[in-house]
Design an enzyme around this catalytic site. Sequence first.
Site, PDB file in Angstrom:
ATOM      1  N   GLY A 252      -2.408  15.277  41.448  1.00 45.34           N
ATOM      2  CA  GLY A 252      -0.758  15.524  41.654  1.00 45.34           C
ATOM      3  C   GLY A 252      -0.267  15.774  40.369  1.00 45.34           C
ATOM      4  N   ALA A 253      -0.914  16.891  39.557  1.00 43.29           N
ATOM      5  CA  ALA A 253      -0.432  17.250  38.515  1.00 43.29           C
ATOM      6  C   ALA A 253       0.181  18.712  38.396  1.00 43.29           C
ATOM      7  CB  ALA A 253      -1.798  17.262  37.289  1.00 43.29           C
ATOM      8  N   SER A 254       0.662  19.105  39.510  1.00 40.35           N
ATOM      9  CA  SER A 254       1.450  20.485  39.402  1.00 40.35           C
ATOM     10  C   SER A 254       2.656  20.171  39.075  1.00 40.35           C
ATOM     11  CB  SER A 254       1.615  20.925  40.674  1.00 40.35           C
ATOM     12  OG  SER A 254       2.376  20.324  41.650  1.00 40.35           O
TER      13      SER A 254
ATOM     14  N   VAL B   6      -5.532  14.686  48.196  1.00 40.17           N
ATOM     15  CA  VAL B   6      -6.022  13.329  48.147  1.00 40.17           C
ATOM     16  C   VAL B   6      -6.390  12.671  49.436  1.00 40.17           C
ATOM     17  CG1 VAL B   6      -5.125  12.848  45.829  1.00 40.17           C
ATOM     18  CG2 VAL B   6      -3.962  12.108  47.808  1.00 40.17           C
TER      19      VAL B   6
ATOM     20  N   TYR C  15       5.901   2.585  51.113  1.00 38.14           N
ATOM     21  CA  TYR C  15       5.833   2.909  49.670  1.00 38.14           C
ATOM     22  C   TYR C  15       5.310   1.739  48.966  1.00 38.14           C
ATOM     23  CZ  TYR C  15       6.628   5.051  44.908  1.00 38.14           C
ATOM     24  OH  TYR C  15       6.613   5.520  43.787  1.00 38.14           O
TER      25      TYR C  15
ATOM     26  N   ASN D 227      -2.657   9.741  40.134  1.00 39.98           N
ATOM     27  CA  ASN D 227      -1.178  10.078  39.982  1.00 39.98           C
ATOM     28  C   ASN D 227      -0.502  10.629  41.247  1.00 39.98           C
ATOM     29  OD1 ASN D 227       1.671  10.732  38.530  1.00 39.98           O
ATOM     30  ND2 ASN D 227       0.844  12.546  39.556  1.00 39.98           N
TER      31      ASN D 227
HETATM   32  N1  LIG Z   1       9.344   9.418  39.016  1.00 36.67           N
HETATM   33  C1  LIG Z   1       9.441   8.046  39.223  1.00 36.67           C
HETATM   34  O1  LIG Z   1      10.448   7.517  38.938  1.00 36.67           O
HETATM   35  C2  LIG Z   1       8.244   7.202  39.553  1.00 36.67           C
HETATM   36  C3  LIG Z   1       8.571   5.834  39.440  1.00 36.67           C
HETATM   37  C4  LIG Z   1       7.183   5.034  39.747  1.00 36.67           C
HETATM   38  C5  LIG Z   1       5.953   5.447  40.192  1.00 36.67           C
HETATM   39  N2  LIG Z   1       6.090   6.926  40.438  1.00 36.67           N
HETATM   40  C6  LIG Z   1       4.925   7.552  40.914  1.00 36.67           C
HETATM   41  O2  LIG Z   1       4.402   8.624  40.019  1.00 36.67           O
HETATM   42  C7  LIG Z   1       3.552   9.276  40.514  1.00 36.67           C
HETATM   43  C8  LIG Z   1       4.249  10.911  40.318  1.00 36.67           C
HETATM   44  O3  LIG Z   1       5.692  10.747  40.587  1.00 36.67           O
HETATM   45  P1  LIG Z   1       6.559  12.237  40.268  1.00 36.67           P
HETATM   46  O4  LIG Z   1       8.130  11.565  39.866  1.00 36.67           O
HETATM   47  O5  LIG Z   1       5.995  13.044  39.408  1.00 36.67           O
HETATM   48  O6  LIG Z   1       6.527  12.660  41.859  1.00 36.67           O
HETATM   49  P2  LIG Z   1       6.475  13.853  42.180  1.00 36.67           P
HETATM   50  O7  LIG Z   1       6.696  14.069  43.747  1.00 36.67           O
HETATM   51  O8  LIG Z   1       6.985  15.156  41.567  1.00 36.67           O
HETATM   52  O9  LIG Z   1       5.007  14.264  41.970  1.00 36.67           O
HETATM   53  C9  LIG Z   1       3.880  13.965  43.071  1.00 36.67           C
HETATM   54  C10 LIG Z   1       2.688  15.256  42.745  1.00 36.67           C
HETATM   55  O10 LIG Z   1       1.745  14.506  43.919  1.00 36.67           O
HETATM   56  C11 LIG Z   1       1.267  15.894  44.771  1.00 36.67           C
HETATM   57  N3  LIG Z   1       0.809  15.431  46.021  1.00 36.67           N
HETATM   58  C12 LIG Z   1       1.646  15.075  46.997  1.00 36.67           C
HETATM   59  N4  LIG Z   1       0.787  14.853  48.164  1.00 36.67           N
HETATM   60  C13 LIG Z   1      -0.460  14.949  47.608  1.00 36.67           C
HETATM   61  C14 LIG Z   1      -1.778  15.054  48.084  1.00 36.67           C
HETATM   62  N5  LIG Z   1      -1.892  14.628  49.530  1.00 36.67           N
HETATM   63  N6  LIG Z   1      -2.789  15.143  47.541  1.00 36.67           N
HETATM   64  C15 LIG Z   1      -2.676  15.811  46.225  1.00 36.67           C
HETATM   65  N7  LIG Z   1      -1.476  15.839  45.482  1.00 36.67           N
HETATM   66  C16 LIG Z   1      -0.236  15.503  46.480  1.00 36.67           C
HETATM   67  C17 LIG Z   1       2.659  16.888  44.635  1.00 36.67           C
HETATM   68  O11 LIG Z   1       2.355  18.134  44.980  1.00 36.67           O
HETATM   69  C18 LIG Z   1       3.349  16.392  43.192  1.00 36.67           C
HETATM   70  O12 LIG Z   1       2.758  17.452  42.288  1.00 36.67           O
HETATM   71  C19 LIG Z   1       3.673   9.090  42.316  1.00 36.67           C
HETATM   72  O13 LIG Z   1       2.592   8.405  42.625  1.00 36.67           O
HETATM   73  C20 LIG Z   1       5.057   8.094  42.083  1.00 36.67           C
HETATM   74  O14 LIG Z   1       4.797   7.302  43.141  1.00 36.67           O
HETATM   75  C21 LIG Z   1       7.018   7.783  40.082  1.00 36.67           C
END
Ligand SMILES: NC(=O)c1ccc[n+]([C@@H]2O[C@H](COP(=O)([O-])OP(=O)(O)OC[C@H]3O[C@@H](n4cnc5c(N)ncnc54)[C@H](O)[C@@H]3O)[C@@H](O)[C@H]2O)c1
Length: 280
Positions: free
Chosen positions: A17-19, A93, A185, A119
Amino acid sequence: MNLPDGWLSGKVALVTGASRGLGREIALALGRAGADVAVTDLLIESETLSKTDAEAHGLLTAHFSETASVRTLSTAEEIQKMGVRSIGIKLDVADPDGIRTAVSEVYERFGRIDILVNNAGVMDNMALMDKHTDRMWERDIGINLTGTYNCIKTVWPYMKKARWGRIINVSSFVGLSGAYAQPGYGAAKAGIIGLSRSMALEGARDKITVNAVLPGFIETEALMLHDPGMLDRIRSRIALKRLGKPGEVASVIVFLSSESAGYITGAAIPVTGGADLFVF
Ligand SMILES: NC(=O)c1ccc[n+]([C@@H]2O[C@H](COP(=O)([O-])OP(=O)(O)OC[C@H]3O[C@@H](n4cnc5c(N)ncnc54)[C@H](O)[C@@H]3O)[C@@H](O)[C@H]2O)c1
């Protein structure tokens, strides 16, 4: 981040999920610390999802697909410029066969896999129970929890063979507090903590540590889609009165990835600015 350069030299990391967002920041931080990094995501620049496919992957994927926010391959290029090796790979994933292919490619290119950061996640299934659909539940569990399991299962034999490994699973503080209107979630993020602790027990004999990191509200592109009024309400409920920066989570993950964190396993570490405290 003030960790010493070269902290992770010679290590190979894979981040899911690193894009964009947190995952991209983690990949960059691992590269800066000297690791070779496989930058993976469902979305990559060279592939366009059809509108129907993107929508099937949820609101956030539909929103970001085909925009400049998809930076899987370009993040790998950015990391290469730091003087370490890096590749960008498509990895869903939820697709065990695809994960096996991606992990084999990383192993063939870099000869090892020492660090896995799970992630990838979806946070866009929001509805109270009377409007909550089975599909929402399945996506939350299937991507957030089973996706984490799928990646651990695939790298596990490589780490066992090497008798060393670091697995860091990105959960959320809502895995402990609960998530309003996000039952799937909240359940998935709680499940990640249980999965991390269980794998920590199993990995101990092979020097594989497994930890969960529990971010609070982190200023990523996805979080900033909330309307400004909601973001103000969120800030007011955080002890430090501000959102977290992605780098503030990434630095904890870099530390957990290092040799120096070898005595930390099965931990669930909040990085919340006090969002999980009772705030007056
Ligand atoms: N931003 C926050 O406040 C926050 C808080 C708590 C937890 N998180 C967790 O941190 C992580 C990243 O959050 P973020 O804010 O960067 O969110 P985001 O939605 O920007 O990033 C998620 C990434 O996962 C990728 N993704 C989605 N489905 C996928 C799949 N099936 N296979 C591979 N990649 C996939 C997306 O393309 C994206 O790049 C997540 O697990 C989220 O639950 C974020």
